[in-house]
Design a protein around this motif. Structure first.
Motif, PDB file in Angstrom:
ATOM      1  N   ILE A   3      -1.046  27.674  12.278  1.00 22.69           N
ATOM      2  CA  ILE A   3      -2.432  27.290  12.534  1.00 22.69           C
ATOM      3  C   ILE A   3      -3.054  26.774  11.239  1.00 22.69           C
ATOM      4  O   ILE A   3      -2.660  27.161  10.136  1.00 22.69           O
ATOM      5  N   VAL A   5      -6.618  26.736   9.262  1.00 22.81           N
ATOM      6  CA  VAL A   5      -7.883  27.467   9.231  1.00 22.81           C
ATOM      7  C   VAL A   5      -8.814  26.784   8.240  1.00 22.81           C
ATOM      8  O   VAL A   5      -8.457  26.577   7.077  1.00 22.81           O
ATOM      9  N   TRP A  60      -1.492  28.815   8.046  1.00 24.54           N
ATOM     10  CA  TRP A  60      -0.854  30.120   8.200  1.00 24.54           C
ATOM     11  C   TRP A  60       0.262  30.009   9.227  1.00 24.54           C
ATOM     12  O   TRP A  60       0.181  29.216  10.162  1.00 24.54           O
ATOM     13  N   GLN A  63      -1.515  32.975  13.964  1.00 20.83           N
ATOM     14  CA  GLN A  63      -2.853  33.561  14.053  1.00 20.83           C
ATOM     15  C   GLN A  63      -2.820  35.012  13.583  1.00 20.83           C
ATOM     16  O   GLN A  63      -3.722  35.475  12.903  1.00 20.83           O
ATOM     17  N   PHE A  66      -2.895  35.276   9.809  1.00 20.26           N
ATOM     18  CA  PHE A  66      -4.236  35.031   9.292  1.00 20.26           C
ATOM     19  C   PHE A  66      -5.148  36.227   9.555  1.00 20.26           C
ATOM     20  O   PHE A  66      -5.938  36.619   8.690  1.00 20.26           O
ATOM     21  N   ALA A  87     -15.765  29.911  10.193  1.00 16.82           N
ATOM     22  CA  ALA A  87     -14.313  29.732  10.269  1.00 16.82           C
ATOM     23  C   ALA A  87     -13.941  29.033  11.569  1.00 16.82           C
ATOM     24  O   ALA A  87     -14.472  29.338  12.631  1.00 16.82           O
ATOM     25  N   ARG A  88     -13.014  28.097  11.430  1.00 16.00           N
ATOM     26  CA  ARG A  88     -12.458  27.422  12.600  1.00 16.00           C
ATOM     27  C   ARG A  88     -10.944  27.390  12.440  1.00 16.00           C
ATOM     28  O   ARG A  88     -10.455  27.151  11.340  1.00 16.00           O
ATOM     29  N   SER A  89     -10.227  27.640  13.522  1.00 17.60           N
ATOM     30  CA  SER A  89      -8.767  27.562  13.448  1.00 17.60           C
ATOM     31  C   SER A  89      -8.263  26.637  14.546  1.00 17.60           C
ATOM     32  O   SER A  89      -8.865  26.531  15.616  1.00 17.60           O
ATOM     33  N   TYR A  90      -7.147  25.984  14.231  1.00 18.08           N
ATOM     34  CA  TYR A  90      -6.559  25.008  15.134  1.00 18.08           C
ATOM     35  C   TYR A  90      -5.051  25.187  15.157  1.00 18.08           C
ATOM     36  O   TYR A  90      -4.434  25.405  14.109  1.00 18.08           O
TER      37      TYR A  90
END
Length: 98
Positions: A3, A5, A60, A63, A66, A87-90
């Motif tokens: 991911i 982040v 990372w 998930q 992280f 925070a944004r994760s993809y």
């Protein structure tokens, strides 16, 4: 699955970022090698000043990795005077590493 982040810290200075890195690493040199990170799973870390404060972009391994780091990170950021992070994760689509 890896991911990406993105963490935005409005109002954070370079001195605060450097202090947090030293606190995370457990030594004053900060975070310059993967071995400096206290948990496994970090693939890359990039940080830069912005007009509003500080930006961190991490990749990372998962998930879960992280989140494990986040448990350690949150009290350090509070201690070092960081505001709550945006925070944004993809989920990664493509990851090229040298």
């Amino acid at each position: 699955m890896p991911i990406v982040v993105l963490l935005e810290f409005p109002g954070v200075s370079e001195a605060q970022y450097r202090q947090a890195c030293a606190d995370i690493a457990g030594h004053p040199e900060g975070l310059h090698r993967r071995a400096d990170w206290p948990v496994p799973g970090l693939l890359s870390h990039t940080a830069a000043p912005t007009e509003q404060g500080w930006l961190v972009v991490d990749v990372w391994a998962s998930q879960e990795a992280f989140e494990e780091f986040g448990e350690l990170l949150a009290p350090i950021l509070r201690k070092d005077g960081f505001p709550p992070a945006v925070a944004r994760s993809y989920r990664t689509f493509n990851l090229v590493m040298s």
